[in-house]
Write a protein that holds these residues in place. Structure first.
Motif, PDB file in Angstrom:
ATOM      1  N   UNK A   1      -5.202  41.502  64.845  1.00 52.79           N
ATOM      2  CA  UNK A   1      -5.148  43.059  65.098  1.00 52.79           C
ATOM      3  C   UNK A   1      -5.845  43.764  64.248  1.00 52.79           C
ATOM      4  N   UNK A   2      -6.907  42.911  63.386  1.00 50.30           N
ATOM      5  CA  UNK A   2      -8.104  43.793  62.741  1.00 50.30           C
ATOM      6  C   UNK A   2      -9.184  44.019  63.842  1.00 50.30           C
ATOM      7  N   UNK A   3      -9.743  45.264  63.647  1.00 52.43           N
ATOM      8  CA  UNK A   3     -10.852  45.603  64.492  1.00 52.43           C
ATOM      9  C   UNK A   3     -12.213  45.721  63.631  1.00 52.43           C
ATOM     10  N   UNK A   4     -13.097  45.698  64.532  1.00 44.62           N
ATOM     11  CA  UNK A   4     -14.537  46.091  63.905  1.00 44.62           C
ATOM     12  C   UNK A   4     -14.564  47.490  63.184  1.00 44.62           C
ATOM     13  N   UNK A   5     -14.085  48.265  63.987  1.00 41.10           N
ATOM     14  CA  UNK A   5     -13.877  49.553  63.614  1.00 41.10           C
ATOM     15  C   UNK A   5     -13.069  49.920  62.296  1.00 41.10           C
ATOM     16  N   UNK A   6     -12.164  49.057  61.849  1.00 41.90           N
ATOM     17  CA  UNK A   6     -11.317  49.031  60.631  1.00 41.90           C
ATOM     18  C   UNK A   6     -12.322  48.676  59.584  1.00 41.90           C
ATOM     19  N   UNK A   7     -13.086  47.445  59.680  1.00 43.35           N
ATOM     20  CA  UNK A   7     -13.724  46.915  58.767  1.00 43.35           C
ATOM     21  C   UNK A   7     -14.986  47.689  58.443  1.00 43.35           C
ATOM     22  N   UNK A   8     -15.602  48.343  59.368  1.00 41.57           N
ATOM     23  CA  UNK A   8     -16.674  49.299  59.401  1.00 41.57           C
ATOM     24  C   UNK A   8     -16.175  50.680  58.383  1.00 41.57           C
ATOM     25  N   UNK A   9     -15.019  51.075  58.821  1.00 40.24           N
ATOM     26  CA  UNK A   9     -14.543  52.275  58.240  1.00 40.24           C
ATOM     27  C   UNK A   9     -14.120  52.031  56.681  1.00 40.24           C
ATOM     28  N   UNK A  10     -13.613  50.921  56.437  1.00 39.30           N
ATOM     29  CA  UNK A  10     -13.158  50.536  55.050  1.00 39.30           C
ATOM     30  C   UNK A  10     -14.407  50.463  54.167  1.00 39.30           C
ATOM     31  N   UNK A  11     -15.455  49.990  54.730  1.00 36.85           N
ATOM     32  CA  UNK A  11     -16.635  49.952  53.972  1.00 36.85           C
ATOM     33  C   UNK A  11     -17.476  51.119  53.923  1.00 36.85           C
ATOM     34  N   UNK A  12     -17.052  52.249  54.514  1.00 32.84           N
ATOM     35  CA  UNK A  12     -17.554  53.486  54.706  1.00 32.84           C
ATOM     36  C   UNK A  12     -19.062  53.425  55.463  1.00 32.84           C
ATOM     37  N   UNK A  13     -19.003  52.658  56.357  1.00 33.55           N
ATOM     38  CA  UNK A  13     -20.504  52.608  57.347  1.00 33.55           C
ATOM     39  C   UNK A  13     -19.677  52.713  58.693  1.00 33.55           C
ATOM     40  N   UNK A  14     -20.971  53.018  59.584  1.00 33.65           N
ATOM     41  CA  UNK A  14     -20.778  53.194  61.067  1.00 33.65           C
ATOM     42  C   UNK A  14     -20.501  51.793  61.662  1.00 33.65           C
ATOM     43  N   UNK A  15     -20.245  51.798  62.885  1.00 32.90           N
ATOM     44  CA  UNK A  15     -19.753  50.476  63.689  1.00 32.90           C
ATOM     45  C   UNK A  15     -21.220  49.879  63.676  1.00 32.90           C
ATOM     46  N   UNK A  16     -22.179  50.641  64.133  1.00 33.47           N
ATOM     47  CA  UNK A  16     -23.526  50.231  64.480  1.00 33.47           C
ATOM     48  C   UNK A  16     -24.158  49.560  63.171  1.00 33.47           C
ATOM     49  N   UNK A  17     -23.908  49.817  62.022  1.00 36.41           N
ATOM     50  CA  UNK A  17     -24.185  49.414  60.556  1.00 36.41           C
ATOM     51  C   UNK A  17     -23.743  48.160  60.365  1.00 36.41           C
ATOM     52  N   UNK A  18     -22.227  48.107  60.927  1.00 33.33           N
ATOM     53  CA  UNK A  18     -21.539  46.746  60.572  1.00 33.33           C
ATOM     54  C   UNK A  18     -22.466  45.512  60.698  1.00 33.33           C
ATOM     55  N   UNK A  19     -23.044  45.662  62.416  1.00 36.12           N
ATOM     56  CA  UNK A  19     -23.646  44.538  62.832  1.00 36.12           C
ATOM     57  C   UNK A  19     -25.037  44.342  62.235  1.00 36.12           C
ATOM     58  N   UNK A  20     -25.694  45.125  61.250  1.00 37.26           N
ATOM     59  CA  UNK A  20     -26.680  44.645  60.447  1.00 37.26           C
ATOM     60  C   UNK A  20     -26.434  43.708  59.390  1.00 37.26           C
ATOM     61  N   UNK A  21     -25.131  43.620  59.128  1.00 40.63           N
ATOM     62  CA  UNK A  21     -24.528  42.480  57.953  1.00 40.63           C
ATOM     63  C   UNK A  21     -23.675  41.590  58.685  1.00 40.63           C
ATOM     64  N   UNK A  22     -22.940  41.424  59.698  1.00 38.40           N
ATOM     65  CA  UNK A  22     -22.347  40.512  60.256  1.00 38.40           C
ATOM     66  C   UNK A  22     -22.350  40.699  61.758  1.00 38.40           C
ATOM     67  N   UNK A  23     -22.347  39.616  62.516  1.00 35.73           N
ATOM     68  CA  UNK A  23     -22.598  39.722  63.955  1.00 35.73           C
ATOM     69  C   UNK A  23     -21.278  39.751  64.977  1.00 35.73           C
ATOM     70  N   UNK A  24     -20.249  39.517  63.939  1.00 37.68           N
ATOM     71  CA  UNK A  24     -18.961  39.417  64.578  1.00 37.68           C
ATOM     72  C   UNK A  24     -17.787  39.502  63.722  1.00 37.68           C
ATOM     73  N   UNK A  25     -16.574  39.712  64.094  1.00 36.95           N
ATOM     74  CA  UNK A  25     -15.431  39.553  62.938  1.00 36.95           C
ATOM     75  C   UNK A  25     -15.291  38.226  62.749  1.00 36.95           C
ATOM     76  N   UNK A  26     -15.604  37.244  63.517  1.00 39.44           N
ATOM     77  CA  UNK A  26     -15.450  35.946  62.947  1.00 39.44           C
ATOM     78  C   UNK A  26     -16.331  35.697  61.963  1.00 39.44           C
ATOM     79  N   UNK A  27     -17.555  36.017  61.981  1.00 36.42           N
ATOM     80  CA  UNK A  27     -18.674  35.820  60.639  1.00 36.42           C
ATOM     81  C   UNK A  27     -18.151  36.417  59.482  1.00 36.42           C
TER      82      UNK A  27
END
Length: 206
Positions: free
Chosen positions: A37-63
């Motif tokens: 139930x956890x989304x990439x958008x939630x992970x990015x929002x919690x880290x205060x970064x954009x969704x596109x910035x998330x992929x600079x650090x991890x290529x997926x939720x699995x990572x």
């Protein structure tokens, strides 16, 4: 600008802090809801970064999950040393080891249970689980071998077979438990009897 003095440690980079924020967010979300139930958008929002910035650090939720699991590996084995490196039916050492593991399962149960369930179909998680299991089985088998040679434990299944059975038993028990800490005394009894036969375990409240 003058260079930093020689030998002075530099603090974590902005990238390190953002990666940690993603991991902390994932850990917090997993304490409240299933991984699915956890989304990439939630992970990015919690880290205060954009969704596109998330992929600079991890290529997926699995990572993210795999990084969290590797971070837990040390905690899983940290308190097992006094038990695994000892000899004889030391119920208190085993109880302390299992109590620490139960606390970890209480705090990180969703992550650990989800990882065990996903491992068969997910190579990165399967490799993590296999490495963790192999490390524990090797050390426990060595203890069983020592105790048999010293006459503390009876002969039985091959040491590695018995150690693997014990590892699988405790993993399955904790994964199914709603209150992991309530399992500790029963696991102490079961594991010691598997290793030492009809051994009488005295519980702290007796």
């Amino acid at each position: 600008m003058s260079p930093a003095p020689a030998g002075r440690r530099r603090g974590p980079s902005k990238g390190d802090l953002r990666e940690k924020a993603i991991l902390d967010t994932a850990r917090d979300l997993l304490s409240r809801k299933p991984l699915a139930d956890i989304t990439i958008d939630e992970l990015a929002a919690g880290a205060e970064i954009s969704r596109s910035s998330f992929y600079f650090y991890f290529d997926s939720k699995l990572a993210v999950v795999v990084a969290l699991l590797h971070g837990l590996s040390g905690e899983v084995s940290r308190d097992a040393g006094p038990w695994l490196d000892g000899t004889g039916p030391d119920a208190e050492a085993l109880r302390r080891s299992l109590a620490a593991l139960a606390t970890l399962w209480r705090d990180q149960g969703r992550l650990l249970a989800g990882a065990l369930a996903a491992a068969p179909g997910c190579p990165p998680i399967a490799r993590w689980r296999a490495a963790l299991r192999e490390a524990h089985v090797e050390r426990l088998a060595a203890r069983i071998t020592r105790d048999r040679a010293a006459g503390h434990a009876p002969d039985g299944p091959a040491a590695h077979v018995l150690a693997a059975m014990i590892d699988d038993l405790r993993s399955a028990a904790f994964a199914a438990a709603t209150d992991p800490e309530a399992l500790v005394d029963d696991l102490v009894t079961v594991e010691l009897r598997m290793m030492y036969g009809n051994f009488r375990v005295h519980h702290p409240d007796e």
